[in-house]
Design an enzyme around this catalytic site. Structure first.
Site, short mmCIF file in Angstrom:
data_model
loop_
_atom_site.label_atom_id
_atom_site.label_comp_id
_atom_site.label_asym_id
_atom_site.label_seq_id
_atom_site.Cartn_x
_atom_site.Cartn_y
_atom_site.Cartn_z
N GLU A 181 -28.83 0.83 -17.84
CA GLU A 181 -30.22 0.78 -17.40
C GLU A 181 -30.50 -0.53 -16.66
OE1 GLU A 181 -32.66 1.61 -20.84
OE2 GLU A 181 -32.27 3.76 -20.70
N GLU A 261 -28.72 10.18 -21.58
CA GLU A 261 -29.35 9.92 -22.88
C GLU A 261 -30.50 10.89 -23.04
OE1 GLU A 261 -30.67 5.90 -23.52
OE2 GLU A 261 -28.64 5.07 -23.41
#
Ligand SMILES: *[C@@H]1O[C@H](CO)[C@@H](O)[C@H](O)[C@H]1NC(C)=O
Ligand SMILES: *[C@@H]1O[C@H](CO)[C@@H](O)[C@H](O)[C@H]1NC(C)=O
Ligand SMILES: *[C@@H]1O[C@H](CO)[C@@H](O)[C@H](O)[C@H]1NC(C)=O
Ligand SMILES: *[C@@H]1O[C@H](CO)[C@@H](O)[C@H](O)[C@H]1NC(C)=O
Ligand SMILES: *[C@@H]1O[C@H](CO)[C@@H](O)[C@H](O)[C@H]1NC(C)=O
Ligand SMILES: *[C@@H]1O[C@H](CO)[C@@H](O)[C@H](O)[C@H]1NC(C)=O
Length: 599
Positions: A181, A261
């Site tokens: 991220e 995710e």
């Protein structure tokens, strides 16, 4: 014997080498899919972190994942777990990543490896080692030359170990994630990502699929994606799946759709309720994702436990607790849940579920009450907790300056004046990281806590010992406050005056609990005037007996602390007690701090 065996082993190697040449994994931009061994391939994967499960249970958990119909597992590699001190590496026991990969392979699961260096993961400092902070001004996750040098050194240890486990080399690893991220981080340093790319290619070769993961929005992909890495996204159940994948399409106009995710639950914070997400919500969105042919990783499939001091924290400062249950399909204890069966049913609509029995939930045993005896306070054991004695310093030093990265440090100074009336002790710059138990000559005064309690009143005589026992509750794992120094990171004041002349005791709590805290304290209990107060942090000991004559013991158990709390300072100044249990036999369930109560 040996001479007879050698040619056979040699033959097996030749055959294996011949078969390896057929093993390929890559991306086909024409069919918007992955291709494995020349055929279109879609994966349904689940996250499991080997660092959060005792090695003893790896096989059981992997088999339960296989039996849910998964093709693959996804795991993070926490750098700080493997390089606890600069240049000191640990891949043994519960840290034996290669053994974990081998077990996954034997179970028939492919592996998606999230190699870091930064991982987030609700893990201490997002997996970055605290010793990086020895350069105080370091810019983590950037082209900062000291940071990059440390990353290069670490990756030159980790990646060569991983290379033989790549799919095309005969192992289970089909893809490797770089960073995590990154588009959510302020630095937005493309040179950093380019350096990582070069490093990963240099060690792993050109064939392996390298990818990134970012929030499903162009906002995040802008700084998180880089040509040469395949960009994937992450998003939660209950939202608009089409819209989320459109965000991925902004970076990857063609190629496989991937949610790296897909949240099966959510993380917890100290003092908050346990997060729960209904199985039906997750099952419904999972079905939508699979129906559009996308690849998915369920984060977490089993959360497990933050053993020792490995939990992270979010800002404003909120540490995560020991449990990383995550409300995942397999519970923290590895047990099958309703959610497991609900998701297995959805997966079964797309994958053939394996034949055979799902390993049953492990049996648990109630051992009854364990009575705890007070052994002594932290101050009474100071000589054994801090054998090298205190470090003297005019102003307070941080944990990193003391080269103690976890746990507790005791800061002691003498009251410079009589505080007959309640006198303000404060941390004007919010520099107690993270929680401090304050006592004067053994008498509890109150708790200072980061972002919560910056001032208390104390009383005491001039020259009395003021002890400030500072607990590191976990380093921030996300965002720009990642450089999380611990201890007293700024000066304390009494009224308006800066306190000086500190004696700072680094405490080896784990070592002392292991060896010597079972006996009596070194110091006689304080006599005249200062009765020992067990309201200050105290060690307790108790014995858990595994009864004889019952088959299959020891078994797993749960620990309950009836009436024990770790309250926020505002709720009252009750102290947590550090307890030790002497185990006659090792129970199968190691915990953070073993403690009292019903077992
Ligand atoms: C190689 O592949 C063949 C056919 O796919 C299989 O029968 C054989 O057992 C494999 N050999 C090894 C050493 O894996
Ligand atoms: C989901 O997002 C797509 C693409 O933005 C949009 O066309 C569609 O109307 C949305 N669906 C719902 C139910 O909001
Ligand atoms: C503190 O008070 C005591 C009397 O209780 C007195 O003897 C002493 O001088 C005072 N110390 C200081 C530093 O003011
Ligand atoms: C500290 O004591 C003063 C009086 O001496 C009082 O006004 C103040 O409310 C007290 N503060 C706290 C946090 O107890
Ligand atoms: C404490 O205050 C002194 C004097 O103002 C200053 O030099 C020092 O840097 C401060 N220490 C910390 C840890 O803030
Ligand atoms: C405590 O003891 C265990 C088992 O002997 C050992 O593995 C561990 O390293 C010890 N920990 C410390 C901090 O001494």
């Amino acid at each position: 014997m040996l001479r007879l065996l050698l040619p056979v082993a040699g033959l097996a190697t030749v055959l294996r080498a011949a078969n390896i040449s057929q093993r390929t994994f890559g991306i086909d931009y024409g069919c918007n899919c992955f291709v494995k061994d020349g055929r279109p391939f879609r994966y349904i994967s689940g996250s499991i972190h080997y660092s959060r499960i005792p090695r003893y249970y790896w096989k059981d958990r992997l088999l339960k994942m296989k039996m849910a119909g998964l093709d693959a597992i996804q795991t993070y590699v926490p750098w700080n777990y493997h390089e606890p001190q600069m240049g000191v590496y640990d891949f043994s026991g519960d840290r034996d990543l290669e053994y974990f990969l081998q077990l996954a392979d034997e179970t028939g699961l492919l592996v998606i490896l999230r190699a870091g260096p930064y991982i987030c993961a609700e893990w201490d400092m997002g997996g970055l080692p605290a010793w990086l902070l020895e350069k105080e001004s370091i810019v983590l996750r950037s082209s900062d030359s000291d940071y990059l040098a440390a990353v290069e050194k670490w990756m030159s240890v980790l990646l060569p170990k991983m290379k033989p486990h790549l799919y095309q080399n005969g192992g289970p690893i089909i893809m490797v994630q770089v960073e995590n991220e990154y588009g959510s981080y302020f630095a937005c340093d493309y040179d950093y990502l380019r350096s990582l790319q070069k490093l990963f290619r240099q060690h792993l070769g050109d064939e392996v699929v390298l990818f990134t993961t970012d929030g499903a929005s162009q906002l995040y992909l802008r700084c998180g994606a880089l040509q040469g890495f395949y960009a994937t996204v992450d998003f939660a159940p209950g939202g608009n799946v089409t819209a989320a994948f459109l965000a991925q399409r902004s970076s990857e106009p063609t190629g496989p759709l991937v949610n790296s995710e897909f949240y099966t639950g959510w993380l917890d914070h100290w003092g908050h309720r346990h997060s729960v997400v209904p199985a039906q919500t997750i099952a419904k969105t999972l079905n939508e994702i699979l129906a559009c042919g996308a690849n998915v990783n369920l984060y977490m499939f089993i959360g497990g436990t933050n053993f020792a001091y490995w939990n992270g924290a979010n800002m404003p400062y909120m540490p995560q607790p020991t449990s990383y249950d995550y409300d995942a399909p397999l519970s923290e204890a590895g047990d099958l849940t309703e959610k497991y069966f609900a998701l297995r049913e959805v997966i079964g609509m797309y994958n053939q579920l394996p034949e055979g029995l799902i390993p049953p939930t492990t049996s648990k045993f109630a051992y009854g009450k364990v009575h705890l005896q007070k052994v002594g306070t932290v101050v009474e054991f100071l000589d054994r907790l801090s054998p090298a004695g205190p470090v003297k310093s005019t102003f307070p030093l941080t944990f990193v300056q003391l080269k103690q990265y976890f746990g507790f440090v005791l800061y002691r100074t003498k009251l410079p004046k009589n505080c007959t009336e309640p006198t303000q002790l404060s941390s004007p710059l919010n520099g107690v990281h993270d929680r401090a138990y304050v006592s004067v000559d053994g008498v509890l005064q109150g708790i200072l806590e980061r972002d919560k309690s910056l001032m208390i009143n104390i009383t005491g005589k001039a020259g009395a010992n003021m002890d400030i026992l500072v607990e590191n509750m976990g380093r921030v794992n996300y965002g720009r406050y990642n450089n999380d120094f611990k201890g007293l990171v700024s000066n304390l004041t009494l009224d308006q005056d800066i306190l000086v002349e500190w004696e700072i005791y680094p405490l080896d709590i784990d070592g002392a609990v292991n060896h010597s805290i079972h006996g009596y304290p070194d110091r006689p209990k304080r006599s005249v005037g200062n009765p020992v107060s067990y309201e200050t942090p105290t060690f307790y000991t108790g014995t858990l007996l595994i009864p004889g004559g019952i088959p299959d013991l020891p078994q797993d158990t749960y620990v309950n602390f009836p009436g024990w709390t770790k309250e926020s300072p505002a709720e009252g100044a009750s102290f947590p007690h550090v307890a030790t249990l002497q185990r006659h036999k090792e129970t199968a369930r190691p915990g953070g701090f073993p403690a009292t109560g019903d077992l």
